[in-house]
Scaffold this motif. Structure first.
Motif, PDB file in Angstrom:
ATOM      1  N   SER A 188      85.645  51.283  24.562  1.00  0.00           N
ATOM      2  CA  SER A 188      86.792  51.171  25.501  1.00  0.00           C
ATOM      3  C   SER A 188      86.703  50.535  26.741  1.00  0.00           C
ATOM      4  CB  SER A 188      87.287  52.737  25.792  1.00  0.00           C
ATOM      5  OG  SER A 188      86.536  53.149  26.952  1.00  0.00           O
ATOM      6  N   ASP A 189      87.456  49.440  27.037  1.00  0.00           N
ATOM      7  CA  ASP A 189      87.502  48.572  27.944  1.00  0.00           C
ATOM      8  C   ASP A 189      88.955  48.405  28.809  1.00  0.00           C
ATOM      9  OD1 ASP A 189      86.929  46.479  29.831  1.00  0.00           O
ATOM     10  OD2 ASP A 189      87.127  44.953  28.528  1.00  0.00           O
ATOM     11  N   GLU A 190      88.917  49.296  30.042  1.00  0.00           N
ATOM     12  CA  GLU A 190      90.035  49.202  30.702  1.00  0.00           C
ATOM     13  C   GLU A 190      91.164  50.125  30.039  1.00  0.00           C
ATOM     14  OE1 GLU A 190      90.884  45.414  32.314  1.00  0.00           O
ATOM     15  OE2 GLU A 190      89.366  45.490  33.662  1.00  0.00           O
ATOM     16  N   GLY A 191      90.746  51.210  29.498  1.00  0.00           N
ATOM     17  CA  GLY A 191      91.703  51.905  28.816  1.00  0.00           C
ATOM     18  C   GLY A 191      92.247  51.590  27.182  1.00  0.00           C
ATOM     19  N   GLN A 192      91.667  50.367  26.972  1.00  0.00           N
ATOM     20  CA  GLN A 192      91.978  49.946  25.602  1.00  0.00           C
ATOM     21  C   GLN A 192      90.914  50.157  24.601  1.00  0.00           C
ATOM     22  OE1 GLN A 192      95.057  48.959  24.925  1.00  0.00           O
ATOM     23  NE2 GLN A 192      95.822  47.124  26.183  1.00  0.00           N
ATOM     24  N   ILE A 193      91.169  50.514  23.481  1.00  0.00           N
ATOM     25  CA  ILE A 193      89.925  50.720  22.377  1.00  0.00           C
ATOM     26  C   ILE A 193      89.844  49.161  21.514  1.00  0.00           C
ATOM     27  CG2 ILE A 193      89.326  51.896  20.405  1.00  0.00           C
ATOM     28  CD1 ILE A 193      90.356  54.216  21.550  1.00  0.00           C
ATOM     29  N   HIS A 194      88.704  48.733  21.539  1.00  0.00           N
ATOM     30  CA  HIS A 194      88.490  47.401  20.771  1.00  0.00           C
ATOM     31  C   HIS A 194      87.311  47.868  19.693  1.00  0.00           C
ATOM     32  CE1 HIS A 194      90.898  45.149  23.482  1.00  0.00           C
ATOM     33  NE2 HIS A 194      90.343  45.917  24.554  1.00  0.00           N
ATOM     34  N   TYR A 195      86.980  46.931  19.028  1.00  0.00           N
ATOM     35  CA  TYR A 195      85.934  46.620  18.029  1.00  0.00           C
ATOM     36  C   TYR A 195      85.613  45.624  18.418  1.00  0.00           C
ATOM     37  CZ  TYR A 195      87.699  50.246  14.907  1.00  0.00           C
ATOM     38  OH  TYR A 195      88.304  51.621  14.456  1.00  0.00           O
ATOM     39  N   GLY A 196      83.950  45.485  18.408  1.00  0.00           N
ATOM     40  CA  GLY A 196      83.320  44.320  18.575  1.00  0.00           C
ATOM     41  C   GLY A 196      81.980  44.110  17.745  1.00  0.00           C
ATOM     42  N   LEU A 197      81.277  42.876  17.955  1.00  0.00           N
ATOM     43  CA  LEU A 197      80.310  42.556  17.275  1.00  0.00           C
ATOM     44  C   LEU A 197      79.141  42.390  18.529  1.00  0.00           C
ATOM     45  CD1 LEU A 197      81.540  39.751  14.927  1.00  0.00           C
ATOM     46  CD2 LEU A 197      80.133  41.633  13.965  1.00  0.00           C
ATOM     47  N   LEU A 198      78.013  43.166  18.023  1.00  0.00           N
ATOM     48  CA  LEU A 198      77.064  42.961  19.132  1.00  0.00           C
ATOM     49  C   LEU A 198      76.203  41.627  19.246  1.00  0.00           C
ATOM     50  CD1 LEU A 198      75.618  44.836  21.386  1.00  0.00           C
ATOM     51  CD2 LEU A 198      73.900  45.361  19.494  1.00  0.00           C
TER      52      LEU A 198
END
Ligand code: MG
Length: 264
Positions: A8-18
């Motif tokens: 979560s980033d500033e209240g938004q949920i995301h997926y990411g690649l490390l």
């Protein structure tokens, strides 16, 4: 090799690649369906990692390491021992494991390799089983032993208090699940230290067996069982206390770290 994180980033949920161990490349879409990389990067330290998947079901396997079945004073199972953890028990890296007010005294840790199912699986053969796997993560099958062993006729309550299913820190898509080191550290002290090559029923067998019984939906988590060294089997027993820190480490994936707090 890909490591898929949910954050979560500033209240938004995301997926990411490390990337490079300290950066996440943001993904557009759903890791269980269609997704693509974006050109947006965020620093790991600036976001909050979440459980890497929000599973539709959490299936768990009991007594799946020889040495743990023996320390639990149970016969080696002839077929997988299946139970479920409710999805509201899932929490993420660094989230506190909460000692429940109604059963705070005998809460225990269990390091487990968790399989994340990537596509719907039904009647899957052992040979094809890994085609249905998105990847693997670390999990802690936290258990209130008084409820599980003495007070209740089955394991549902003792294994499903809120926060009793930590997952993370991310999903590793390239791993040999049948030969990786797995361990638990409690306040820095190694409590469990084993290898998945001691599993009685390996990951292919579990996926095939479970899929013969029930549809494994994308995102399903299968906790594959814990090795010996759990707290209740020690003399004297060791249980989690307010202020403890539990780390579950699986080689090739990373470390899932959770502090322990009393319910207020
Ligand atoms: Mg377990």
């Amino acid at each position: 090799m890909a490591r898929l994180a949910r954050f979560s980033d500033e209240g938004q949920i995301h997926y990411g690649l490390l990337r490079d161990n300290d950066t996440l490349q943001v993904i557009q879409g759903d890791i269980l369906r269609e997704w693509q990389e974006t050109e947006r990067f965020v620093k790991l330290e600036q976001v909050t990692l979440l459980a890497p998947v929000a599973p539709p079901n959490v299936i768990a396997i009991g007594l799946n390491y020889r040495a743990h079945a023996i320390e639990s004073d149970m016969p080696l199972p002839e077929r997988p021992v299946i139970f479920f953890k409710i999805t509201t028990a899932v929490c993420g890296p660094n989230d506190p494991i909460v000692l429940p007010r109604m059963a705070p005294d005998e809460v225990d840790y269990e390091c487990e390799l968790a399989i994340i199912i990537g596509k719907e699986a039904k009647h899957v053969t052992k040979a094809d089983a890994h085609d249905y796997v998105l990847g693997y993560t670390c999990s802690n099958d936290v258990s209130a032993r008084d409820c599980q062993i003495r007070l209740d006729a089955q394991w549902a309550r003792g294994k499903s208090f809120d926060t009793f299913a930590p997952l993370g820190p991310w999903i590793e898509t390239e791993l040999d699940p049948d030969n990786v080191g797995i361990r638990t550290r409690l306040n820095g002290r190694t409590m469990q230290d084993s290898n998945t090559n001691d599993l009685i029923f390996d990951t292919r067998t579990l996926i095939s067996y479970l899929s013969d019984a029930m549809t494994l939906l994308p995102g399903t988590v299968i906790m594959t069982g814990t090795p010996s060294g759990v707290g209740f089997a020690r003399k004297p027993p060791v249980f989690l206390r307010d202020g403890d820190v539990v780390e579950i480490e699986v080689d090739g994936i990373g470390t899932l770290r959770n502090p322990v707090v009393a319910e207020t």
